[in-house]
Every structure is written in C-alpha cells, then in structure tokens.
Scaffold this motif. Structure first.
Motif, PDB file in Angstrom:
ATOM      1  N   THR A   2       0.836  -1.194   0.000  1.00 25.50           N
ATOM      2  CA  THR A   2       0.000   0.000   0.000  1.00 25.50           C
ATOM      3  C   THR A   2       0.867   1.239   0.000  1.00 25.50           C
ATOM      4  N   SER A   3       0.269   2.337  -0.407  1.00 25.89           N
ATOM      5  CA  SER A   3       0.990   3.610  -0.323  1.00 25.89           C
ATOM      6  C   SER A   3       0.757   4.198   1.058  1.00 25.89           C
ATOM      7  N   LYS A   7      -3.267   4.800   1.644  1.00 30.11           N
ATOM      8  CA  LYS A   7      -3.502   3.414   2.042  1.00 30.11           C
ATOM      9  C   LYS A   7      -4.232   2.601   0.979  1.00 30.11           C
ATOM     10  N   MET A   8      -4.013   2.909  -0.269  1.00 26.05           N
ATOM     11  CA  MET A   8      -4.647   2.175  -1.354  1.00 26.05           C
ATOM     12  C   MET A   8      -4.016   0.797  -1.512  1.00 26.05           C
ATOM     13  N   ASN A   9      -4.839  -0.212  -1.739  1.00 26.35           N
ATOM     14  CA  ASN A   9      -4.364  -1.565  -1.975  1.00 26.35           C
ATOM     15  C   ASN A   9      -4.623  -1.977  -3.408  1.00 26.35           C
ATOM     16  N   ALA A  62       0.818   2.428  -5.699  1.00 23.61           N
ATOM     17  CA  ALA A  62       0.550   1.127  -5.084  1.00 23.61           C
ATOM     18  C   ALA A  62       1.088   0.047  -6.010  1.00 23.61           C
ATOM     19  N   GLN A  63       1.526  -1.057  -5.415  1.00 20.61           N
ATOM     20  CA  GLN A  63       2.020  -2.156  -6.220  1.00 20.61           C
ATOM     21  C   GLN A  63       1.885  -3.457  -5.464  1.00 20.61           C
ATOM     22  N   PHE A  72       1.254  -2.536 -10.858  1.00 17.55           N
ATOM     23  CA  PHE A  72       1.365  -1.265 -10.155  1.00 17.55           C
ATOM     24  C   PHE A  72       0.501  -0.168 -10.751  1.00 17.55           C
ATOM     25  N   LYS A  75       1.687   7.263  -9.258  1.00 16.91           N
ATOM     26  CA  LYS A  75       1.090   8.382  -8.522  1.00 16.91           C
ATOM     27  C   LYS A  75       0.336   9.334  -9.443  1.00 16.91           C
ATOM     28  N   GLU A  78      -3.394   8.726  -9.502  1.00 15.71           N
ATOM     29  CA  GLU A  78      -4.136   8.733  -8.242  1.00 15.71           C
ATOM     30  C   GLU A  78      -5.559   9.262  -8.428  1.00 15.71           C
ATOM     31  N   ASP A  85      -9.762   0.606  -3.272  1.00 14.61           N
ATOM     32  CA  ASP A  85      -8.793  -0.461  -3.455  1.00 14.61           C
ATOM     33  C   ASP A  85      -9.100  -1.063  -4.813  1.00 14.61           C
TER      34      ASP A  85
END
Length: 102
Positions: A2-3, A7-9, A62-63, A72, A75, A78, A85
C-alpha cells in the motif's frame, strides 16, 4: 503493498496473474501498469476506462509483486484510483481480466 499517503491496496489473483503472464509473455522483473484513460466506463467512473500496459514502475502509488511480476499504479493516476482499493481477477467465460474497485 500500500501507499503511505492514502492506504490504497492493489491485489491480483493467481488466475489473473496466469492470464497476464501468458498474454504478455511476462518474466520475473517485468511489470504491468494500470491507469485511467479518457472514454469508456468503469463501475465507478463515467467517461473514463481502465488501461494497462507493459511497463516498469517509476513513481509508484501502489504495487503488488506476484511471483516476481510487479503490478502497479503510478502516482500520476491517483485521480482515477483515489478512494478505492483495486482488485484484478480473471473471468473464465470471457477469457480476460475482471477489475473491481472497493
């Protein structure tokens, strides 16, 4: 993975990974980038669709690493994925990836 910022998955199932590996002839260290693009529709976006391309990570939002292949989102994308997610599965009937945003 996550970033830290939002907090993105991102997740990719084994069946989806097998499809990408076959379709893109992927090897360890290769990458698949997901991104938003103009025109189309997703379950959560009107007038925008999801794109994917063979690429190497640069500025990652995120990756996830599945058996040495990196899936992935950069950014710069975004705006498209913010608040969700992102899950990649496989649709056996259509023989293609199935994407969902939660």
């Amino acid at each position: 993975m996550t970033s830290a910022k939002n907090k993105m998955n991102i997740s990719v199932t084994e069946k989806a990974h097998a499809w990408f590996k076959k379709e893109f002839d992927l090897e360890n260290g290769d990458g698949i980038r997901f991104f938003g693009k103009l025109y189309g529709k997703t379950a959560v976006h009107d007038n925008y669709s999801l794109g994917m391309q063979y690429a190497q990570p640069n500025d990652v939002l995120a990756q996830v690493d599945v058996d040495g292949v990196i899936y992935f989102i950069e950014k710069s994308d975004e705006w498209f994925f913010s608040g969700y997610d992102f899950h990649v599965d496989y649709d056996e009937n259509a023989d293609e990836p199935l994407y969902s945003f939660t």
